[in-house]
Design a protein around this motif. Structure first.
Motif, PDB file in Angstrom:
ATOM      1  N   ILE A   3       0.852  -1.182   0.000  1.00 17.21           N
ATOM      2  CA  ILE A   3       0.000   0.000   0.000  1.00 17.21           C
ATOM      3  C   ILE A   3       0.891   1.237   0.000  1.00 17.21           C
ATOM      4  CG2 ILE A   3      -1.915   1.180   1.140  1.00 17.21           C
ATOM      5  CD1 ILE A   3      -2.584  -1.691   0.325  1.00 17.21           C
ATOM      6  N   ASN A   4       0.760   2.042  -1.073  1.00  8.85           N
ATOM      7  CA  ASN A   4       1.599   3.244  -1.200  1.00  8.85           C
ATOM      8  C   ASN A   4       3.085   2.926  -0.976  1.00  8.85           C
ATOM      9  OD1 ASN A   4      -0.698   4.862  -1.651  1.00  8.85           O
ATOM     10  ND2 ASN A   4      -1.017   5.098   0.563  1.00  8.85           N
ATOM     11  N   ASN A   5       3.522   1.860  -1.659  1.00  8.20           N
ATOM     12  CA  ASN A   5       4.920   1.416  -1.606  1.00  8.20           C
ATOM     13  C   ASN A   5       5.361   0.937  -0.221  1.00  8.20           C
ATOM     14  OD1 ASN A   5       5.489   1.924  -4.359  1.00  8.20           O
ATOM     15  ND2 ASN A   5       5.730   4.115  -3.896  1.00  8.20           N
ATOM     16  N   GLU A   6       4.401   0.665   0.652  1.00  7.66           N
ATOM     17  CA  GLU A   6       4.719   0.149   1.982  1.00  7.66           C
ATOM     18  C   GLU A   6       4.093  -1.232   2.138  1.00  7.66           C
ATOM     19  OE1 GLU A   6       3.931   1.179   6.721  1.00  7.66           O
ATOM     20  OE2 GLU A   6       3.279   2.573   5.149  1.00  7.66           O
ATOM     21  N   ARG A   7       4.853  -2.184   2.679  1.00 13.24           N
ATOM     22  CA  ARG A   7       4.367  -3.540   2.903  1.00 13.24           C
ATOM     23  C   ARG A   7       3.547  -3.568   4.189  1.00 13.24           C
ATOM     24  NH1 ARG A   7       7.100  -8.645   4.628  1.00 13.24           N
ATOM     25  NH2 ARG A   7       6.186 -10.365   3.418  1.00 13.24           N
ATOM     26  N   VAL A   8       2.254  -3.815   4.057  1.00  9.53           N
ATOM     27  CA  VAL A   8       1.325  -3.731   5.191  1.00  9.53           C
ATOM     28  C   VAL A   8       0.786  -5.119   5.530  1.00  9.53           C
ATOM     29  CG1 VAL A   8      -0.853  -2.743   6.010  1.00  9.53           C
ATOM     30  CG2 VAL A   8       0.665  -1.385   4.544  1.00  9.53           C
ATOM     31  N   LEU A   9       0.830  -5.476   6.819  1.00 11.80           N
ATOM     32  CA  LEU A   9       0.265  -6.740   7.275  1.00 11.80           C
ATOM     33  C   LEU A   9      -1.249  -6.596   7.401  1.00 11.80           C
ATOM     34  CD1 LEU A   9       0.607  -9.638   8.409  1.00 11.80           C
ATOM     35  CD2 LEU A   9       0.855  -8.600  10.680  1.00 11.80           C
ATOM     36  N   LEU A  10      -1.979  -7.411   6.639  1.00 16.59           N
ATOM     37  CA  LEU A  10      -3.444  -7.370   6.661  1.00 16.59           C
ATOM     38  C   LEU A  10      -4.040  -8.442   7.572  1.00 16.59           C
ATOM     39  CD1 LEU A  10      -4.130  -6.875   2.855  1.00 16.59           C
ATOM     40  CD2 LEU A  10      -4.189  -5.127   4.634  1.00 16.59           C
ATOM     41  N   GLY A  11      -3.319  -9.533   7.761  1.00 19.58           N
ATOM     42  CA  GLY A  11      -3.831 -10.634   8.560  1.00 19.58           C
ATOM     43  C   GLY A  11      -3.147 -11.929   8.168  1.00 19.58           C
ATOM     44  N   TRP A  12      -3.971 -12.957   7.866  1.00 20.01           N
ATOM     45  CA  TRP A  12      -3.434 -14.277   7.580  1.00 20.01           C
ATOM     46  C   TRP A  12      -4.281 -14.974   6.526  1.00 20.01           C
ATOM     47  CZ3 TRP A  12      -4.958 -12.191  12.133  1.00 20.01           C
ATOM     48  CH2 TRP A  12      -3.938 -11.810  13.023  1.00 20.01           C
ATOM     49  N   TYR A  13      -3.708 -16.055   5.962  1.00 17.11           N
ATOM     50  CA  TYR A  13      -4.520 -16.926   5.123  1.00 17.11           C
ATOM     51  C   TYR A  13      -4.226 -18.379   5.499  1.00 17.11           C
ATOM     52  CZ  TYR A  13      -0.330 -17.001   2.052  1.00 17.11           C
ATOM     53  OH  TYR A  13       0.945 -17.094   1.545  1.00 17.11           O
ATOM     54  N   TRP A  14      -5.245 -19.227   5.283  1.00 16.57           N
ATOM     55  CA  TRP A  14      -5.145 -20.630   5.668  1.00 16.57           C
ATOM     56  C   TRP A  14      -3.969 -21.300   4.974  1.00 16.57           C
ATOM     57  CZ3 TRP A  14      -8.096 -21.343   9.678  1.00 16.57           C
ATOM     58  CH2 TRP A  14      -9.361 -20.745   9.762  1.00 16.57           C
ATOM     59  N   ASP A  15      -3.369 -22.272   5.642  1.00 14.88           N
ATOM     60  CA  ASP A  15      -2.303 -23.052   5.010  1.00 14.88           C
ATOM     61  C   ASP A  15      -2.868 -23.900   3.877  1.00 14.88           C
ATOM     62  OD1 ASP A  15       0.426 -24.243   4.904  1.00 14.88           O
ATOM     63  OD2 ASP A  15      -0.642 -26.047   5.497  1.00 14.88           O
ATOM     64  N   ARG A  16      -4.096 -24.380   4.030  1.00 14.24           N
ATOM     65  CA  ARG A  16      -4.730 -25.178   2.987  1.00 14.24           C
ATOM     66  C   ARG A  16      -5.597 -24.304   2.094  1.00 14.24           C
ATOM     67  NH1 ARG A  16      -6.200 -30.867   6.165  1.00 14.24           N
ATOM     68  NH2 ARG A  16      -4.072 -31.216   6.949  1.00 14.24           N
ATOM     69  N   LYS A  17      -5.981 -24.837   0.969  1.00 15.56           N
ATOM     70  CA  LYS A  17      -6.660 -24.063  -0.076  1.00 15.56           C
ATOM     71  C   LYS A  17      -7.886 -23.320   0.447  1.00 15.56           C
ATOM     72  CE  LYS A  17      -9.274 -23.289  -3.887  1.00 15.56           C
ATOM     73  NZ  LYS A  17     -10.662 -22.800  -3.858  1.00 15.56           N
ATOM     74  N   GLU A  18      -8.696 -23.986   1.255  1.00 16.12           N
ATOM     75  CA  GLU A  18      -9.892 -23.370   1.822  1.00 16.12           C
ATOM     76  C   GLU A  18     -10.284 -24.126   3.084  1.00 16.12           C
ATOM     77  OE1 GLU A  18     -12.236 -23.593  -1.661  1.00 16.12           O
ATOM     78  OE2 GLU A  18     -12.714 -25.722  -1.457  1.00 16.12           O
ATOM     79  N   ILE A  19     -11.210 -23.595   3.824  1.00 21.35           N
ATOM     80  CA  ILE A  19     -11.521 -24.170   5.141  1.00 21.35           C
ATOM     81  C   ILE A  19     -12.055 -25.597   5.034  1.00 21.35           C
ATOM     82  CG2 ILE A  19     -13.917 -23.371   5.364  1.00 21.35           C
ATOM     83  CD1 ILE A  19     -13.084 -22.502   8.278  1.00 21.35           C
ATOM     84  N   GLU A  20     -12.728 -25.921   3.921  1.00 23.45           N
ATOM     85  CA  GLU A  20     -13.232 -27.277   3.728  1.00 23.45           C
ATOM     86  C   GLU A  20     -12.106 -28.314   3.746  1.00 23.45           C
ATOM     87  OE1 GLU A  20     -16.471 -24.661   2.175  1.00 23.45           O
ATOM     88  OE2 GLU A  20     -14.271 -24.686   2.045  1.00 23.45           O
ATOM     89  N   ASN A  21     -10.902 -27.911   3.335  1.00 17.20           N
ATOM     90  CA  ASN A  21      -9.778 -28.842   3.306  1.00 17.20           C
ATOM     91  C   ASN A  21      -9.416 -29.353   4.700  1.00 17.20           C
ATOM     92  OD1 ASN A  21      -9.657 -27.284   0.757  1.00 17.20           O
ATOM     93  ND2 ASN A  21      -7.824 -28.488   0.391  1.00 17.20           N
ATOM     94  N   TYR A  22      -9.726 -28.579   5.719  1.00 22.11           N
ATOM     95  CA  TYR A  22      -9.495 -29.034   7.084  1.00 22.11           C
ATOM     96  C   TYR A  22     -10.624 -29.959   7.544  1.00 22.11           C
ATOM     97  CZ  TYR A  22      -5.981 -25.331   7.305  1.00 22.11           C
ATOM     98  OH  TYR A  22      -4.898 -24.539   7.061  1.00 22.11           O
ATOM     99  N   LEU A  23     -11.833 -29.636   7.157  1.00 22.08           N
ATOM    100  CA  LEU A  23     -12.992 -30.382   7.648  1.00 22.08           C
ATOM    101  C   LEU A  23     -13.081 -31.783   7.057  1.00 22.08           C
ATOM    102  CD1 LEU A  23     -15.644 -27.515   7.573  1.00 22.08           C
ATOM    103  CD2 LEU A  23     -14.162 -28.227   9.453  1.00 22.08           C
TER     104      LEU A  23
END
Length: 240
Positions: A80-100
């Motif tokens: 964002i505006n040439n700055e690396r901003v931490l937004l949060g996280w994403y799952w290690d697997r493709k989507e939440i169903e992959n865990y279930l």
């Protein structure tokens, strides 16, 4: 880090993301769905601008990315505006169903009602083999970036906005034809785009077929929903 507001995928109160996150995050963290994921980043940044006294973050599907790392937390950054901003996280697997659908999770969740573990694993591996070409095509369409062209699936609409093909649509030549059709429908530079995406498809085929690095970890890299729909298409009992 502590979070006051956590945005997640989905726009339906029946969403699995919402249900699961409510079970595992602290009660004082407010979980909010973002609706269309294409506005995810703007929703987080907008909320941070308005509620500067709160810590706002997001967690999202991994989807089909070109990151081969596994079994580790994935931090989600944006520039964002040439700055690396931490937004949060994403799952290690493709989507939440992959865990279930993970055999160990199903075993723990269902107890004595759970399927025989070896039979269950064999069933999912069979489903993974059948969607290997389709997965390679979806990955190719996702990893080659064209603004406004995230559509990477085809077939019958199984739920709102989620499509899955019948047998015709899963074979290699069917996938090549569908890649060309999707690019043409998006009215891009079809010849250039088609060559680029089909080249990517060819490179991914060996990785998605049995013995390939993505196939060997299909519970991480293949779409959990696709595996489930393949089972249902074959008329198999689905336990989740």
């Amino acid at each position: 880090m502590p979070v006051n507001v956590l945005y997640c995928d989905g726009d339906d109160k029946k969403s699995l993301d919402l249900k699961i996150l409510k079970k595992i995050v602290p009660a004082n963290c407010f979980i909010k769905q973002i609706g269309s994921k294409h506005g995810f980043i703007h929703r987080i940044l907008g909320a941070r601008g308005i509620q500067q006294n709160l810590i706002v973050a997001g967690i999202k599907d991994r989807d089909f990315d070109n990151d081969e790392s596994t079994n580790m937390p994935h931090e989600w950054y944006a520039r964002i505006n040439n700055e690396r901003v931490l937004l949060g996280w994403y799952w290690d697997r493709k989507e939440i169903e992959n865990y279930l659908i993970d055999p160990e999770v199903v075993k723990c969740a269902l107890g004595y009602k759970a399927p025989i573990l070896n039979e269950y694993k064999a069933l999912f591996q069979k489903s993974a083999k059948k969607i290997a070409y389709y997965t390679a095509a979806r990955m190719a369409l996702s990893c080659v970036s064209y603004p406004g062209m995230p559509f990477n699936c085809w077939g019958d609409e199984r739920e709102l906005g989620y499509f899955f093909p019948k047998d015709k649509g899963l074979k290699e030549q069917d996938c090549r034809s569908q890649i060309s059709r999707i690019l043409a429908d998006k009215k891009r530079d079809v010849e250039g785009s088609k060559v680029e995406v089909l080249d990517q498809f060819d490179q991914l085929l060996e990785d998605c077929k049995p013995g390939g690095k993505y196939f060997e970890q299909y519970l991480t890299f293949f779409a959990g929903k696709d595996l489930l729909y393949m089972m249902r298409h074959d008329g198999k009992k689905v336990w989740i």
